[in-house]
Design an enzyme around this catalytic site. Structure first.
Site, PDB file in Angstrom:
ATOM      1  N   CYS A  76      11.862  -2.943  52.497  1.00 30.41           N
ATOM      2  CA  CYS A  76      12.747  -3.703  51.450  1.00 30.41           C
ATOM      3  C   CYS A  76      11.972  -4.699  50.896  1.00 30.41           C
ATOM      4  O   CYS A  76      11.473  -5.535  51.512  1.00 30.41           O
ATOM      5  CB  CYS A  76      13.939  -4.251  51.934  1.00 30.41           C
ATOM      6  SG  CYS A  76      15.066  -5.114  50.963  1.00 30.41           S
ATOM      7  N   GLN A 272      33.521   1.439  63.166  1.00 27.83           N
ATOM      8  CA  GLN A 272      31.957   1.199  63.469  1.00 27.83           C
ATOM      9  C   GLN A 272      31.015   1.537  62.434  1.00 27.83           C
ATOM     10  O   GLN A 272      31.233   2.761  61.790  1.00 27.83           O
ATOM     11  CB  GLN A 272      31.552   2.124  64.974  1.00 27.83           C
ATOM     12  CG  GLN A 272      32.635   1.716  65.759  1.00 27.83           C
ATOM     13  CD  GLN A 272      32.093   0.420  66.552  1.00 27.83           C
ATOM     14  OE1 GLN A 272      31.172  -0.134  66.348  1.00 27.83           O
ATOM     15  NE2 GLN A 272      32.910   0.004  67.627  1.00 27.83           N
ATOM     16  N   GLU A 322      46.025  -3.266  70.918  1.00 28.88           N
ATOM     17  CA  GLU A 322      45.193  -3.750  69.694  1.00 28.88           C
ATOM     18  C   GLU A 322      46.028  -4.843  69.065  1.00 28.88           C
ATOM     19  O   GLU A 322      47.239  -4.973  69.048  1.00 28.88           O
ATOM     20  CB  GLU A 322      44.929  -2.604  68.595  1.00 28.88           C
ATOM     21  CG  GLU A 322      44.374  -3.253  67.216  1.00 28.88           C
ATOM     22  CD  GLU A 322      43.439  -3.862  67.233  1.00 28.88           C
ATOM     23  OE1 GLU A 322      43.202  -5.020  66.430  1.00 28.88           O
ATOM     24  OE2 GLU A 322      42.355  -3.428  68.033  1.00 28.88           O
ATOM     25  N   CYS A 396      29.464  -6.503  71.589  1.00 28.99           N
ATOM     26  CA  CYS A 396      28.872  -6.915  70.575  1.00 28.99           C
ATOM     27  C   CYS A 396      28.372  -8.112  70.444  1.00 28.99           C
ATOM     28  O   CYS A 396      27.735  -8.459  69.428  1.00 28.99           O
ATOM     29  CB  CYS A 396      29.856  -6.726  69.184  1.00 28.99           C
ATOM     30  SG  CYS A 396      30.944  -7.675  68.990  1.00 28.99           S
TER      31      CYS A 396
END
Length: 439
Positions: A76, A272, A322, A396
């Protein structure tokens, strides 16, 4: 003041012998640690100091004097300016090895636990994988134009991107077109962000605007949607204000590879980001948890049912919980969509008191959890874990996983049977991982 500034911006050579958890090289100068962006272990670099702290200094690489054999040319042109990717100069095997090292270090140093087995890291496409994200938008007076991109290393600034190689190409190659679009609007100074999300059927963009759009601006956005085929949504306020501009209806969904499952979602829902890695992650979670027809399985932080529905294909009964009521509603719809009648979804604020929740009463055989960065300490402390023989923890953030692993091993009688890293975000320092605990 001038003397202090000259000390901060001094230039020196430094040998790099390690890497921080955020992807910077680490060396020592006069006994003090120096964290250097753009440097790799084993290198000698010329550094400009950019910050001073009591216990460490910070700097950026001006020149690589002796390169690591793992160094590659960043793809990049915005590398070093945009903060979206900080590991493009490190070859792919080195990236996942570094992330595995972060996981192992966190488990040992923070959790004081070591897995009995190290899992083979999970990897997938290194480029063009990111199907969900948020671009910052800013009208820059000095440049006389709108810039669209991720934040720079200095988060006060937005990187003026011409492309992004980690975002799915349909979006990553159209960033200048997005900037030109916003620049053409009367309200260009009042659009702070554009969210993007890609499903199997196409791409959706959500334009957040702080003031009402003019009729001309609405027509310009509608024309952009028609020309590109993107679904355009507008968000004048909170999440409940998101509404379609064009087309009025566009199905958004993604399939789970090899499972015959399809999950519908809305433009701002959590999914995700890496579709290929997600399929591999689900396969590994199923392998580790090994759900059986007689098992009652609990899936915490279940979202749209990303793990819940695959579990329901194998287990006798699955309960997904949730905190976001909207996600729970769509998870229930996804169960019906896929013809699964052995799964129930509940909304609950999982870090809070769960003693009155009806789904807590009947007990479970196995547990899967995929918490946010903060981890799952509060919910693990409340769960009746006595009957749960096996836990799969998808993480995560290695630090919160390490803390929770220490609790499960020392306080609740589990063994950390296996753990491994997963490269959900190639080119970044973000570490995703998965761990298996057994009584």
């Amino acid at each position: 003041m001038a003397r202090s500034r000259s000390k901060i911006h001094q230039v020196f050579e430094l040998a790099i012998d390690g890497m921080t958890h955020d992807g910077r090289g680490v060396g020592r100068r006069e006994g003090k640690a120096v964290f250097v962006s753009g440097a790799l272990p084993g290198e000698t670099v010329r550094v400009e100091q950019t910050g001073r702290n009591r216990s460490f200094d910070e700097g950026r690489t001006l020149e690589v004097l002796q390169a690591s054999p793992q160094r590659v040319e960043p793809r990049c042109p915005h590398f070093g300016t945009c903060a979206g990717c900080v590991l493009q100069h490190l070859e792919a095997p080195g990236q996942i090895a570094a992330k595995h090292g972060v996981l192992q270090d966190s488990l040992q140093r923070l959790g004081h636990v070591t897995p009995e087995r190290v899992l083979e890291p999970l990897v997938d496409a290194a480029w063009g994988y990111r199907r969900k994200g948020r671009f910052s938008v800013r009208y820059v007076e000095k440049k006389g134009k709108v810039v669209v991109g991720f934040r720079e290393s200095n988060p006060r600034f937005v990187a003026d991107l011409t492309q992004c190689h980690t975002v799915v190409p349909e979006i990553g190659q159209r960033i200048p077109a997005l900037a030109d679009l916003v620049d053409s609007l009367d309200g260009r100074r009042t659009l702070p962000q554009i969210e993007f999300i890609a499903g199997d059927e196409g791409v959706a963009l959500v334009f957040r605007h702080l003031e009402p759009l003019s009729a001309a601006d609405v027509e310009r956005l509608r024309a952009f949607a028609c020309d590109t085929g993107f679904a355009v949504f507008l968000q004048p306020g909170g999440l409940d204000t998101v509404h379609a501009l064009w087309p009025e209806q566009m199905p958004l969904s993604f399939s789970l590879g090899g499972l015959g499952l399809s999950l519908a979602f809305r433009p701002l829902d959590f999914i995700q980001v890496n579709a290929g890695l997600n399929d591999k992650m689900i396969a590994r979670a199923l392998e580790l948890l090994d759900p059986q027809p007689q098992d009652r399985v609990l899936d915490l932080f279940c979202g749209l049912g990303n793990f819940t529905l695959p579990l329901a294909q194998r287990a006798g009964q699955v309960v997904g919980v949730e905190g976001d009521a909207g996600l729970v509603e769509r998870a229930r719809a996804n169960a019906i969509r896929n013809g699964l009648g052995n799964v129930a979804f509940h909304a609950a604020d999982l870090p809070k008191d769960l003693s009155g929740e009806p789904w807590m009463r009947d007990g479970f055989d196995k547990l899967l959890l995929d918490p946010p960065r903060a981890g799952a300490a509060e919910v693990l402390a409340q769960l009746p874990l006595e009957g749960i023989r096996r836990i799969v923890y998808v993480s995560c953030h290695p630090g919160s996983l390490a803390r929770d692993a220490g609790f499960l091993v020392r306080e609740r009688g589990y063994a950390l049977k296996a753990a491994g890293a997963m490269d959900m975000f190639p080119q970044t320092a973000h570490v995703e991982s998965i761990a298996l605990f057994e009584k």
